[in-house]
Motif scaffolding. Structure first.
Motif, PDB file in Angstrom:
ATOM      1  N   VAL A   1       0.847  -1.198   0.000  1.00  0.00           N
ATOM      2  CA  VAL A   1       0.000   0.000   0.000  1.00  0.00           C
ATOM      3  C   VAL A   1       0.880   1.245   0.000  1.00  0.00           C
ATOM      4  N   LEU A   2       0.618   2.148  -0.937  1.00  0.00           N
ATOM      5  CA  LEU A   2       1.402   3.388  -1.062  1.00  0.00           C
ATOM      6  C   LEU A   2       0.498   4.606  -0.929  1.00  0.00           C
ATOM      7  N   GLY A   3       1.056   5.701  -0.455  1.00  0.00           N
ATOM      8  CA  GLY A   3       0.310   6.958  -0.343  1.00  0.00           C
ATOM      9  C   GLY A   3       1.326   8.083  -0.207  1.00  0.00           C
ATOM     10  N   LYS A   4       1.064   8.983   0.690  1.00  0.00           N
ATOM     11  CA  LYS A   4       1.978  10.074   1.063  1.00  0.00           C
ATOM     12  C   LYS A   4       3.047  10.410   0.017  1.00  0.00           C
ATOM     13  N   GLY A   5       4.216   9.756   0.071  1.00  0.00           N
ATOM     14  CA  GLY A   5       5.339  10.094  -0.804  1.00  0.00           C
ATOM     15  C   GLY A   5       5.068   9.868  -2.279  1.00  0.00           C
ATOM     16  N   LEU A   6       4.020   9.138  -2.614  1.00  0.00           N
ATOM     17  CA  LEU A   6       3.695   8.890  -4.026  1.00  0.00           C
ATOM     18  C   LEU A   6       3.342  10.213  -4.723  1.00  0.00           C
ATOM     19  N   GLY A   7       2.565  11.028  -4.062  1.00  0.00           N
ATOM     20  CA  GLY A   7       2.253  12.358  -4.607  1.00  0.00           C
ATOM     21  C   GLY A   7       3.092  13.434  -3.951  1.00  0.00           C
ATOM     22  N   ALA A   8       3.735  13.067  -2.843  1.00  0.00           N
ATOM     23  CA  ALA A   8       4.666  13.945  -2.118  1.00  0.00           C
ATOM     24  C   ALA A   8       4.071  15.308  -1.771  1.00  0.00           C
ATOM     25  N   GLY A   9       2.739  15.354  -1.602  1.00  0.00           N
ATOM     26  CA  GLY A   9       2.097  16.601  -1.222  1.00  0.00           C
ATOM     27  C   GLY A   9       1.709  17.455  -2.411  1.00  0.00           C
ATOM     28  N   TYR A  10       2.050  17.029  -3.640  1.00  0.00           N
ATOM     29  CA  TYR A  10       1.704  17.822  -4.827  1.00  0.00           C
ATOM     30  C   TYR A  10       0.310  17.479  -5.340  1.00  0.00           C
ATOM     31  N   THR A  11      -0.200  16.312  -4.904  1.00  0.00           N
ATOM     32  CA  THR A  11      -1.541  15.899  -5.339  1.00  0.00           C
ATOM     33  C   THR A  11      -2.020  14.778  -4.423  1.00  0.00           C
ATOM     34  N   PRO A  12      -3.340  14.650  -4.234  1.00  0.00           N
ATOM     35  CA  PRO A  12      -3.833  13.492  -3.485  1.00  0.00           C
ATOM     36  C   PRO A  12      -3.769  12.255  -4.372  1.00  0.00           C
ATOM     37  N   ILE A  13      -2.949  11.291  -3.991  1.00  0.00           N
ATOM     38  CA  ILE A  13      -2.907  10.016  -4.718  1.00  0.00           C
ATOM     39  C   ILE A  13      -2.340   8.943  -3.799  1.00  0.00           C
ATOM     40  N   ALA A  14      -2.888   7.751  -3.913  1.00  0.00           N
ATOM     41  CA  ALA A  14      -2.403   6.588  -3.160  1.00  0.00           C
ATOM     42  C   ALA A  14      -2.681   5.376  -4.048  1.00  0.00           C
ATOM     43  N   ALA A  15      -2.155   4.231  -3.671  1.00  0.00           N
ATOM     44  CA  ALA A  15      -2.329   3.067  -4.546  1.00  0.00           C
ATOM     45  C   ALA A  15      -2.180   1.772  -3.765  1.00  0.00           C
ATOM     46  N   VAL A  16      -2.809   0.736  -4.283  1.00  0.00           N
ATOM     47  CA  VAL A  16      -2.532  -0.622  -3.825  1.00  0.00           C
ATOM     48  C   VAL A  16      -1.826  -1.332  -4.968  1.00  0.00           C
ATOM     49  N   VAL A  17      -0.736  -2.020  -4.631  1.00  0.00           N
ATOM     50  CA  VAL A  17       0.012  -2.784  -5.627  1.00  0.00           C
ATOM     51  C   VAL A  17      -0.183  -4.262  -5.278  1.00  0.00           C
ATOM     52  N   ALA A  18      -0.636  -5.055  -6.232  1.00  0.00           N
ATOM     53  CA  ALA A  18      -0.934  -6.470  -5.978  1.00  0.00           C
ATOM     54  C   ALA A  18      -0.047  -7.362  -6.845  1.00  0.00           C
ATOM     55  N   THR A  19       0.213  -8.557  -6.347  1.00  0.00           N
ATOM     56  CA  THR A  19       1.035  -9.518  -7.105  1.00  0.00           C
ATOM     57  C   THR A  19       0.216 -10.191  -8.208  1.00  0.00           C
ATOM     58  N   ASP A  20       0.932 -10.828  -9.125  1.00  0.00           N
ATOM     59  CA  ASP A  20       0.267 -11.670 -10.142  1.00  0.00           C
ATOM     60  C   ASP A  20      -0.616 -12.710  -9.462  1.00  0.00           C
ATOM     61  N   GLU A  21      -0.064 -13.320  -8.402  1.00  0.00           N
ATOM     62  CA  GLU A  21      -0.768 -14.414  -7.722  1.00  0.00           C
ATOM     63  C   GLU A  21      -2.048 -13.919  -7.050  1.00  0.00           C
ATOM     64  N   LEU A  22      -1.986 -12.698  -6.523  1.00  0.00           N
ATOM     65  CA  LEU A  22      -3.181 -12.129  -5.886  1.00  0.00           C
ATOM     66  C   LEU A  22      -4.263 -11.894  -6.939  1.00  0.00           C
ATOM     67  N   MET A  23      -3.841 -11.418  -8.101  1.00  0.00           N
ATOM     68  CA  MET A  23      -4.804 -11.040  -9.138  1.00  0.00           C
ATOM     69  C   MET A  23      -5.304 -12.232  -9.951  1.00  0.00           C
ATOM     70  N   ALA A  24      -4.506 -13.310 -10.021  1.00  0.00           N
ATOM     71  CA  ALA A  24      -4.851 -14.411 -10.939  1.00  0.00           C
ATOM     72  C   ALA A  24      -6.269 -14.943 -10.731  1.00  0.00           C
ATOM     73  N   PRO A  25      -6.673 -15.280  -9.498  1.00  0.00           N
ATOM     74  CA  PRO A  25      -8.037 -15.810  -9.349  1.00  0.00           C
ATOM     75  C   PRO A  25      -9.124 -14.785  -9.651  1.00  0.00           C
TER      76      PRO A  25
END
Ligand SMILES: Cc1ncc(COP(=O)(O)O)c(C=O)c1O
Length: 455
Positions: free
Chosen positions: A273-297
């Motif tokens: 899970v990413l947030g804060k430093g991803l936009g570094a205060g220049y914009t509201p943005i966050a993200a979830v990064v998932a593995t191939d295995e998580l997404m496969a099913p």
């Protein structure tokens, strides 16, 4: 009418409702400037967010460029180039097969989404009963009801317990005050093994995931577990078919001296899970990064996800985050976080030798914490003394911003975080430490506990 903290300023609801903080008008590098021209060294990157510092021209230019083309195209109607590119770039940087991104607007939304993705993963595998998301007693995963339900943050939960779905139950790896009264390495990571005990209590067949911050942020002021802790956590998760969610909202994007803090511990989570430093205060943005295995099913099953927000993956925020990432890479800021972090940590340890109120210095890279204590046996101050707030105020009066992180001891306990932008230079660290020294001295004077004499 107030401009710089003397009272109200309009009808924005501030944390202390009738005391508006100073009016910020400009950001320059590691400094913020208020309307009266007073400069503040941003020793905590706001809320550990402004990772590349303030007012970086390349980012402002990227915002202008993207604004003139496309600011919004709804994600179920269109994809857009900045979001596609950002997902590719983050996916290429993340370890293992973590390469599937879903964008949201805040860290709280992202941790909740990670929990939902974990639950959907198990549904798609025909295991709908796997719904529990375990978390630690000293933790912070966000302020919305779902994220707060997973958070072990007594103060932030206190008014809203009635609305929260769950409690955080797994003991934190808080070696300074081990919740199991043990000592590392003799403890053999008993606190990690408590995850197994919590899974057993619920039945592994009912547990979807375990969420943890690699380095505990707001709830614990950079509590850092032993290096082998997360390998044990990973083993326990694997043995029980429980997904591991690393909440790197605060630690991610270089803050700890690695792009992602899990890299220090040699583990790959199922969801990052990413947030804060991803936009570094220049914009509201966050993200979830998932593995191939998580997404496969999910891809092979329903093939659909029912989450997201109106502004998820909007092109303007994605383009901004891309420009932030460019700056992070071009200026080697992850390396700088490691190097300046070592300088800052050493300086804070020297401060701790002279200031009896500093009971512990901890953290990684440029995510450092000081725990404040009443005595050499680490007795905490009574919460009524408001020691954290007083230190933050003394620092503020000297033009230094530090982040309050009290409450790790069941609501008691005092701590602050020191986490300047990753652009910080050696001389700026010296300036920061000088101001902090003065603030600690003022606090100790007020408490009647003078600092040791300088050598
Ligand atoms: C580890 C962690 N997770 C989640 C959050 C929530 O992020 P936001 O405040 O952007 O909702 C925070 C915020 O401090 C955090 O530190």
């Amino acid at each position: 009418m107030s401009t710089a903290g003397q009272g109200r300023s309009g009808h924005v609801i501030h944390p202390a409702v009738d005391h508006a903080p100073p009016l910020a008008v400009r950001g320059e590098g590691i400094y913020l400037v208020d309307v009266e021209g007073r400069r503040y060294l941003d020793g905590c990157s706001g809320a550990i967010t402004a990772n590349i510092g303030h007012g970086v021209e390349e980012v402002l230019e990227a915002i202008r460029r993207q604004s003139s083309r496309l600011t919004f195209a709804f994600r179920s109607q269109f994809s857009n180039e900045p979001a596609d590119t950002l997902a590719e770039r983050i996916g290429a940087l993340a370890p293992g097969s973590l390469r599937w991104l879903f964008f949201v607007n805040s860290g709280s939304e992202a941790t909740e989404l990670a929990a939902k993705m974990a639950v959907q993963h198990w549904q798609e595998r025909g295991r709908p009963e796997k719904t529990h998301v375990l978390s630690r007693t000293v933790s912070y995963h966000g302020i919305t009801l779902g994220a707060l339900s997973m958070s072990g943050h007594v103060l932030r939960r206190s008014r809203f317990e009635a609305l929260l779905a769950k409690d955080a139950t797994v003991p934190a790896p808080y070696c300074l005050r081990c919740p199991l009264s043990l000592t590392y390495p003799g403890c053999a990571l008993a606190c990690a093994d408590e995850l197994q005990a919590r899974i057993d209590a619920l039945g592994a067949e009912n547990v979807a995931a375990f969420i943890a911050e690699p380095v505990v942020g707001a709830a614990g002021a950079a509590i850092t577990p032993p290096r082998d802790y997360y390998r044990r956590i990973r083993e326990i998760c694997d043995a029980n078919e429980v997904l591991f969610i690393a909440d790197e909202v605060m630690t991610g994007m270089g803050r700890t001296g690695a792009m992602f803090a899990v890299e220090h511990f040699g583990v790959v989570p199922d969801l990052l899970v990413l947030g804060k430093g991803l936009g570094a205060g220049y914009t509201p943005i966050a993200a979830v990064v998932a593995t191939d295995e998580l997404m496969a099913p999910i891809r092979a099953g329903s093939g659909a996800v029912l989450y997201g927000h109106t502004l998820s993956a909007n092109p303007l925020s994605a383009a901004t985050a891309l420009a932030v990432l460019d700056v992070l890479e071009r200026r080697n800021l992850v390396d700088n976080a490691r190097e300046r972090g070592a300088q800052l940590e050493a300086a804070l340890r020297r401060l701790a030798e002279r200031h009896p109120v500093v009971g512990d210095v901890r953290g990684m890279g440029l995510l450092l914490g000081l725990e404040l204590v009443a005595d050499t046996d680490l007795t905490p101050f009574p919460p009524s003394e408001n020691v954290t707030a007083r230190l933050v105020r003394h620092a503020f009066e000297r033009g230094l911003l530090i982040y309050p992180a009290s409450g790790a001891l069941d609501g008691a306990g005092d701590a602050v975080m020191v986490a300047p932008p990753l652009t910080v230079e050696a001389a700026e660290i010296d300036a920061l430490v000088g101001m902090l020294d003065g603030a600690l001295e003022a606090l100790e004077h007020e408490l009647g506990r003078p600092a040791a004499q300088r050598a």
